[in-house]
Scaffold this active site. Structure first.
Site, PDB file in Angstrom:
ATOM      1  N   ARG A  27       5.178  10.976  -3.327  1.00 32.00           N
ATOM      2  CA  ARG A  27       4.142  10.574  -1.861  1.00 32.00           C
ATOM      3  C   ARG A  27       5.785  10.712  -0.495  1.00 32.00           C
ATOM      4  O   ARG A  27       6.308  10.260  -0.863  1.00 32.00           O
ATOM      5  CB  ARG A  27       3.962  10.082  -1.034  1.00 32.00           C
ATOM      6  CG  ARG A  27       4.525   9.151   0.383  1.00 32.00           C
ATOM      7  CD  ARG A  27       4.240   7.038   0.361  1.00 32.00           C
ATOM      8  NE  ARG A  27       3.920   6.450   1.544  1.00 32.00           N
ATOM      9  CZ  ARG A  27       4.407   5.323   2.130  1.00 32.00           C
ATOM     10  NH1 ARG A  27       4.854   5.306   1.703  1.00 32.00           N
ATOM     11  NH2 ARG A  27       4.174   5.528   2.859  1.00 32.00           N
ATOM     12  N   TYR A  87      11.101   9.075   1.306  1.00 30.21           N
ATOM     13  CA  TYR A  87      11.019   7.861   0.459  1.00 30.21           C
ATOM     14  C   TYR A  87      11.702   8.163  -1.422  1.00 30.21           C
ATOM     15  O   TYR A  87      11.910   7.719  -2.603  1.00 30.21           O
ATOM     16  CB  TYR A  87       9.103   7.049  -0.051  1.00 30.21           C
ATOM     17  CG  TYR A  87       9.151   6.938   0.672  1.00 30.21           C
ATOM     18  CD1 TYR A  87       9.653   5.524   2.148  1.00 30.21           C
ATOM     19  CD2 TYR A  87       8.076   7.769   1.485  1.00 30.21           C
ATOM     20  CE1 TYR A  87       8.949   5.400   2.354  1.00 30.21           C
ATOM     21  CE2 TYR A  87       6.813   6.892   2.822  1.00 30.21           C
ATOM     22  CZ  TYR A  87       7.853   5.501   3.201  1.00 30.21           C
ATOM     23  OH  TYR A  87       7.124   5.531   4.150  1.00 30.21           O
ATOM     24  N   PRO A 108       0.748  -1.511  -0.215  1.00 32.47           N
ATOM     25  CA  PRO A 108       0.259  -0.015   0.067  1.00 32.47           C
ATOM     26  C   PRO A 108       0.752   1.330   0.062  1.00 32.47           C
ATOM     27  O   PRO A 108       1.325   1.543   0.481  1.00 32.47           O
ATOM     28  CB  PRO A 108      -0.888  -0.182   1.087  1.00 32.47           C
ATOM     29  CG  PRO A 108       0.241  -1.320   1.838  1.00 32.47           C
ATOM     30  CD  PRO A 108       0.559  -2.044   0.921  1.00 32.47           C
ATOM     31  N   ASN A 109       0.723   1.832  -0.887  1.00 32.59           N
ATOM     32  CA  ASN A 109       0.637   3.606  -1.094  1.00 32.59           C
ATOM     33  C   ASN A 109       2.172   3.939  -1.662  1.00 32.59           C
ATOM     34  O   ASN A 109       2.905   4.753  -1.872  1.00 32.59           O
ATOM     35  CB  ASN A 109       0.766   3.987   0.766  1.00 32.59           C
ATOM     36  CG  ASN A 109      -0.448   4.378   0.977  1.00 32.59           C
ATOM     37  OD1 ASN A 109      -1.101   4.983   0.699  1.00 32.59           O
ATOM     38  ND2 ASN A 109      -0.602   3.682   2.278  1.00 32.59           N
ATOM     39  N   ALA A 162       3.072  -0.426   4.616  1.00 31.03           N
ATOM     40  CA  ALA A 162       2.207  -0.726   6.106  1.00 31.03           C
ATOM     41  C   ALA A 162       1.756  -2.153   6.847  1.00 31.03           C
ATOM     42  O   ALA A 162       1.841  -2.385   7.923  1.00 31.03           O
ATOM     43  CB  ALA A 162       1.515   0.245   6.510  1.00 31.03           C
ATOM     44  N   ASN A 202       7.993  -5.424  -1.054  1.00 28.31           N
ATOM     45  CA  ASN A 202       8.180  -4.439   0.262  1.00 28.31           C
ATOM     46  C   ASN A 202       6.378  -4.336   0.474  1.00 28.31           C
ATOM     47  O   ASN A 202       5.077  -3.851  -0.251  1.00 28.31           O
ATOM     48  CB  ASN A 202       8.169  -3.003  -0.544  1.00 28.31           C
ATOM     49  CG  ASN A 202       8.290  -1.842   0.805  1.00 28.31           C
ATOM     50  OD1 ASN A 202       7.542  -2.178   1.925  1.00 28.31           O
ATOM     51  ND2 ASN A 202       9.352  -0.752   0.135  1.00 28.31           N
ATOM     52  N   HIS A 234      12.551  -2.798   2.570  1.00 35.74           N
ATOM     53  CA  HIS A 234      12.181  -1.299   3.004  1.00 35.74           C
ATOM     54  C   HIS A 234      12.619  -0.426   2.516  1.00 35.74           C
ATOM     55  O   HIS A 234      14.204   0.117   2.396  1.00 35.74           O
ATOM     56  CB  HIS A 234      11.963  -1.096   4.445  1.00 35.74           C
ATOM     57  CG  HIS A 234      10.906  -2.206   5.084  1.00 35.74           C
ATOM     58  ND1 HIS A 234       9.745  -2.192   4.349  1.00 35.74           N
ATOM     59  CD2 HIS A 234      11.336  -3.647   5.902  1.00 35.74           C
ATOM     60  CE1 HIS A 234       8.821  -3.144   5.426  1.00 35.74           C
ATOM     61  NE2 HIS A 234      10.252  -4.084   5.840  1.00 35.74           N
ATOM     62  N   GLU A 289      12.923  -9.258   1.727  1.00 38.13           N
ATOM     63  CA  GLU A 289      11.685  -8.121   2.659  1.00 38.13           C
ATOM     64  C   GLU A 289      12.460  -6.993   2.609  1.00 38.13           C
ATOM     65  O   GLU A 289      13.720  -6.797   2.921  1.00 38.13           O
ATOM     66  CB  GLU A 289      11.651  -8.454   4.228  1.00 38.13           C
ATOM     67  CG  GLU A 289      10.299  -7.358   4.648  1.00 38.13           C
ATOM     68  CD  GLU A 289      10.398  -7.481   6.508  1.00 38.13           C
ATOM     69  OE1 GLU A 289      10.947  -8.677   6.883  1.00 38.13           O
ATOM     70  OE2 GLU A 289       9.905  -6.781   6.646  1.00 38.13           O
ATOM     71  N   ARG A 327      12.505   4.452  12.430  1.00 34.27           N
ATOM     72  CA  ARG A 327      11.589   5.963  12.757  1.00 34.27           C
ATOM     73  C   ARG A 327      10.273   5.324  13.714  1.00 34.27           C
ATOM     74  O   ARG A 327      11.033   5.192  14.415  1.00 34.27           O
ATOM     75  CB  ARG A 327      10.841   5.726  11.244  1.00 34.27           C
ATOM     76  CG  ARG A 327      11.224   5.772   9.886  1.00 34.27           C
ATOM     77  CD  ARG A 327      11.163   5.639   8.440  1.00 34.27           C
ATOM     78  NE  ARG A 327       9.669   6.762   8.340  1.00 34.27           N
ATOM     79  CZ  ARG A 327       9.109   6.419   7.456  1.00 34.27           C
ATOM     80  NH1 ARG A 327       8.806   5.317   6.798  1.00 34.27           N
ATOM     81  NH2 ARG A 327       7.675   6.497   7.079  1.00 34.27           N
TER      82      ARG A 327
HETATM   83  C1  DQA Z   1       7.817   1.343   4.409  1.00 31.54           C
HETATM   84  C2  DQA Z   1       7.997   1.569   5.687  1.00 31.54           C
HETATM   85  C3  DQA Z   1       6.482   1.719   6.907  1.00 31.54           C
HETATM   86  O1  DQA Z   1       6.850   1.306   7.893  1.00 31.54           O
HETATM   87  C4  DQA Z   1       5.509   2.092   5.753  1.00 31.54           C
HETATM   88  O2  DQA Z   1       4.347   1.624   6.429  1.00 31.54           O
HETATM   89  C5  DQA Z   1       5.639   2.154   3.905  1.00 31.54           C
HETATM   90  C6  DQA Z   1       7.390   1.776   3.094  1.00 31.54           C
HETATM   91  C7  DQA Z   1       9.603   1.485   3.697  1.00 31.54           C
HETATM   92  O3  DQA Z   1       9.457   1.110   1.988  1.00 31.54           O
HETATM   93  O4  DQA Z   1      10.262   2.761   3.880  1.00 31.54           O
HETATM   94  O5  DQA Z   1       4.288   2.477   3.927  1.00 31.54           O
HETATM   95  O6  DQA Z   1       7.820  -0.183   3.601  1.00 31.54           O
END
Ligand code: DQA
Length: 145
Positions: A17, A22, A9-10, A74, A71, A97, A95, A104
């Protein structure tokens, strides 16, 4: 060899964003450069904001592909379903990020999926996806665990 990238998501908003966290590059632009860096790999990309669709994609590719880079955004911090899906498939999963989740908010310090993954990369920006590719290529060639 076939590698699937799955973004949660996102992450469709990358480049727009929270650019201070990011970065300003879209994933689509980054993906083109990644494909050029790894010409021998069949690289597929999937993004969804919907938890069950991420589970479905893991099931779809998780018995035939050589590697998965996820990735989960959230959902990393909340999803028992994604944890179970990774645990139920055969393909190795890395995994990733983009940000350093440990630098954070505390709610980002816990990942429900790491225990089912080969490993986790956090804080290397988009380069984390390339580092994960290196690992999965080595692994499929039998050069790493
Ligand atoms: C993320 C870190 C997560 O905590 C966050 O919710 C994201 C992006 C990252 O790529 O740093 O959406 O996965």
């Amino acid at each position: 060899m076939k590698i699937q990238i799955i973004n949660g998501p996102n992450l469709n908003l990358l480049g727009k964003r929270e650019t201070s966290v990011y970065g300003s590059e879209s994933f689509e632009t980054f993906l083109e450069t990644l494909k050029k860096r790894f010409p021998a790999v069949e690289l597929e990309y999937y993004q969804s904001n919907v938890e069950g669709e991420l589970v479905n994609k893991l099931h779809d590719v998780g018995f035939s592909y050589d590697g998965i880079i996820i990735n989960a955004g959230a959902y990393t911090h909340t999803s028992v379903a994604i944890h179970d899906a990774i645990g139920g498939i055969k393909t190795p999963v890395v995994e990733v990020h983009i940000s350093n989740v440990y630098a954070r908010e505390e709610f980002r310090h816990k990942s429900l999926i790491t225990s089912k993954c080969a490993g986790m990369l956090t804080g290397f920006g988009l380069e984390g996806y390339a580092l994960a590719m290196h690992y999965l290529i080595q692994k499929s060639e039998g050069k790493s665990q």
